[in-house]
Design a protein around this motif. Structure first.
Motif, PDB file in Angstrom:
ATOM      1  N   ARG A  87     -19.588 -14.664  32.894  1.00 39.76           N
ATOM      2  CA  ARG A  87     -18.315 -14.128  32.702  1.00 39.76           C
ATOM      3  C   ARG A  87     -18.389 -13.196  31.752  1.00 39.76           C
ATOM      4  O   ARG A  87     -17.891 -12.166  31.523  1.00 39.76           O
ATOM      5  CB  ARG A  87     -17.517 -15.364  32.418  1.00 39.76           C
ATOM      6  N   LEU A  88     -19.102 -13.534  30.695  1.00 37.44           N
ATOM      7  CA  LEU A  88     -18.964 -12.482  29.308  1.00 37.44           C
ATOM      8  C   LEU A  88     -20.050 -11.330  29.594  1.00 37.44           C
ATOM      9  O   LEU A  88     -19.626 -10.365  29.086  1.00 37.44           O
ATOM     10  CB  LEU A  88     -19.685 -13.473  28.238  1.00 37.44           C
ATOM     11  N   CYS A  91     -17.788  -9.169  31.744  1.00 46.96           N
ATOM     12  CA  CYS A  91     -16.902  -8.312  30.876  1.00 46.96           C
ATOM     13  C   CYS A  91     -17.488  -7.327  29.956  1.00 46.96           C
ATOM     14  O   CYS A  91     -16.712  -6.576  29.753  1.00 46.96           O
ATOM     15  CB  CYS A  91     -16.086  -9.584  30.134  1.00 46.96           C
ATOM     16  N   LEU A  94     -17.922  -4.466  32.163  1.00 43.99           N
ATOM     17  CA  LEU A  94     -16.595  -3.675  32.535  1.00 43.99           C
ATOM     18  C   LEU A  94     -16.080  -2.990  31.323  1.00 43.99           C
ATOM     19  O   LEU A  94     -15.531  -1.998  31.551  1.00 43.99           O
ATOM     20  CB  LEU A  94     -15.606  -4.726  33.223  1.00 43.99           C
ATOM     21  N   MET A  95     -16.264  -3.470  30.307  1.00 52.17           N
ATOM     22  CA  MET A  95     -15.712  -3.112  28.902  1.00 52.17           C
ATOM     23  C   MET A  95     -16.511  -1.723  28.783  1.00 52.17           C
ATOM     24  O   MET A  95     -15.591  -0.958  28.259  1.00 52.17           O
ATOM     25  CB  MET A  95     -15.722  -3.884  27.908  1.00 52.17           C
ATOM     26  N   ASN A 116     -16.638  -3.275  22.149  1.00 52.15           N
ATOM     27  CA  ASN A 116     -17.187  -4.259  23.104  1.00 52.15           C
ATOM     28  C   ASN A 116     -17.625  -5.600  22.493  1.00 52.15           C
ATOM     29  O   ASN A 116     -18.507  -5.837  22.392  1.00 52.15           O
ATOM     30  CB  ASN A 116     -18.298  -3.494  23.887  1.00 52.15           C
ATOM     31  N   PHE A 118     -17.326  -8.415  23.702  1.00 59.84           N
ATOM     32  CA  PHE A 118     -17.992  -8.942  24.591  1.00 59.84           C
ATOM     33  C   PHE A 118     -19.684  -9.117  24.908  1.00 59.84           C
ATOM     34  O   PHE A 118     -20.333 -10.088  25.013  1.00 59.84           O
ATOM     35  CB  PHE A 118     -17.677  -8.777  26.144  1.00 59.84           C
ATOM     36  N   TYR A 321      -8.512 -17.343  30.472  1.00 59.32           N
ATOM     37  CA  TYR A 321      -8.805 -16.038  30.784  1.00 59.32           C
ATOM     38  C   TYR A 321      -7.716 -15.167  29.857  1.00 59.32           C
ATOM     39  O   TYR A 321      -7.573 -14.038  30.238  1.00 59.32           O
ATOM     40  CB  TYR A 321      -8.373 -15.787  32.374  1.00 59.32           C
ATOM     41  N   TYR A 324      -9.958 -12.433  27.856  1.00 61.54           N
ATOM     42  CA  TYR A 324     -10.842 -11.507  28.706  1.00 61.54           C
ATOM     43  C   TYR A 324      -9.845 -10.436  29.314  1.00 61.54           C
ATOM     44  O   TYR A 324     -10.231  -9.301  29.578  1.00 61.54           O
ATOM     45  CB  TYR A 324     -11.243 -12.384  30.091  1.00 61.54           C
ATOM     46  N   ILE A 325      -8.407 -10.481  29.466  1.00 57.56           N
ATOM     47  CA  ILE A 325      -7.633  -9.568  29.707  1.00 57.56           C
ATOM     48  C   ILE A 325      -7.150  -9.080  28.620  1.00 57.56           C
ATOM     49  O   ILE A 325      -6.825  -7.786  28.698  1.00 57.56           O
ATOM     50  CB  ILE A 325      -6.677 -10.266  30.760  1.00 57.56           C
ATOM     51  N   PRO A 328      -9.344  -5.843  26.485  1.00 61.12           N
ATOM     52  CA  PRO A 328      -9.563  -4.654  27.214  1.00 61.12           C
ATOM     53  C   PRO A 328      -7.957  -3.806  26.990  1.00 61.12           C
ATOM     54  O   PRO A 328      -7.896  -2.503  27.114  1.00 61.12           O
ATOM     55  CB  PRO A 328     -10.303  -4.647  28.488  1.00 61.12           C
TER      56      PRO A 328
END
Length: 341
Positions: A87-88, A91, A94-95, A116, A118, A321, A324-325, A328
């Motif tokens: 998951r990290l 992310c 994507l970041m 970033n 993450f 979550y 994580y949302i 970003p």
């Protein structure tokens, strides 16, 4: 889900509620403190060129340390460490893509996006997985480990006991002396073999731990050819290769907090030590002192010790979550806002 798992989950939930009533801070509380301080810090980052005061940056100095601590707690208690890491990593990628897209589309010169967290947290999980391997390798009485990265074969002592148990039952049942002697020789052979398996297991887990520990440093080597080229001399193709590489490469050289990420495995290794909160605070204080000696404001990370010492062991509200949302989303919102003001 089995009945025992349901009972375990209910018991864990009850214990967590009891801990939440204690004086102190839950994991959720510490995370929210970090989020608030982070937003203030990023307001300074995005609006510094427009006159935002430099003292706003001070609020962000304890943030990474708080998130590192929360990550250690999360990795220690997650049901699947591999899923946590995956998951990290997703992310992180994507970041990195979001940073590039925002700068290409918005093209705001007042701030450079290298945000970033993450990546730092994922690198930290690699180091924590390495510690799991070391703990599995040197755990007393064989090969069982307490984590997904230390799972292995049964220990030699357990196999030997099982074989000797069979011998005892055979003797009671009236097995002949010769057969018992033969079984005894088989048991001795099995015991020696089990010891060999244990040693092999320990060597394997030690090697895996060393490899994981070195991985973020080794992956940094992939960036050296690009760093050797001067600014403005890279071809468009090389620039895009570098962008892809920086998106997918969990190199410690790319970490937002660089070598400070090493605090994560240190805090993780201290998780089972008596007075672990005190020893973690000592580790943070040592790193803060190094920054103070270097004349950098990052020494203010020492204030992260306060909420860490107030941690009461409870998870608090569920927000799996949220971060994580939010992370970003708030970076994008502040960057866009700064570009239009």
């Amino acid at each position: 889900m089995g009945k025992s798992n349901v009972i375990d989950n209910r018991t864990t939930g009850t214990i967590d509620k009891i801990r939440s009533r204690r004086l102190g801070l839950t994991t959720f509380d510490i995370k929210m403190i970090g989020v608030v301080l982070m937003v203030v810090d990023h307001v300074h980052q995005m609006f510094a060129s427009q006159g935002a005061p430099n003292w706003l940056d001070w609020f962000g100095r304890p943030v990474a340390t708080l998130f590192f601590f929360v990550s250690v707690i999360g990795f220690s208690h997650t049901h699947s460490k591999k899923a946590y890491m995956a998951r990290l990593y997703v992310c992180m990628v994507l970041m990195a893509i979001l940073d590039v897209v925002l700068q290409q589309v918005i093209n705001y010169d007042g701030a450079q996006l290298v945000n970033n967290i993450f990546r730092d947290l994922f690198i930290g999980t690699i180091f924590m997985a390495a510690i799991d391997c070391f703990e599995a390798a040197f755990k007393k009485h064989g090969n069982k480990a307490s984590s997904g990265f230390g799972a292995g074969v049964r220990g030699g002592d357990e196999r030997a006991d099982a074989v000797h148990g069979v011998i005892g039952r055979n003797a009671v049942a009236g097995t002949s002396v010769n057969n018992v002697t033969a079984s005894g020789r088989a048991a001795m052979s099995a015991s020696r073999h089990a010891g060999t398996v244990t040693r092999g297991f320990r060597v394997k887990k030690t090697f895996e731990g060393l490899l994981l520990l070195a991985l973020p440093f080794l992956l940094s080597l992939a960036l050296l050819p690009f760093m050797a080229q001067g600014d403005g001399t890279q071809s468009p193709v090389m620039i895009w290769v570098l962008r892809v590489l920086t998106a997918v490469d969990p190199a410690i050289l790319l970490a937002e907090n660089t070598v400070m990420v090493l605090l994560i495995p240190v805090m993780y290794a201290l998780r089972n030590v008596k007075h672990s909160a005190v020893w973690r605070s000592v580790a943070i204080a040592v790193v803060a002192a190094c920054y103070a000696f270097a004349g950098q404001t990052q020494w203010m990370m020492i204030f992260a010790i306060i909420p860490i010492l107030l941690y009461n062991g409870a998870k608090g509200r569920g927000d799996k979550y949220f971060f994580y949302i939010f992370y970003p989303a708030h970076i994008a919102a502040l960057y866009i806002l700064a570009s239009v003001i």
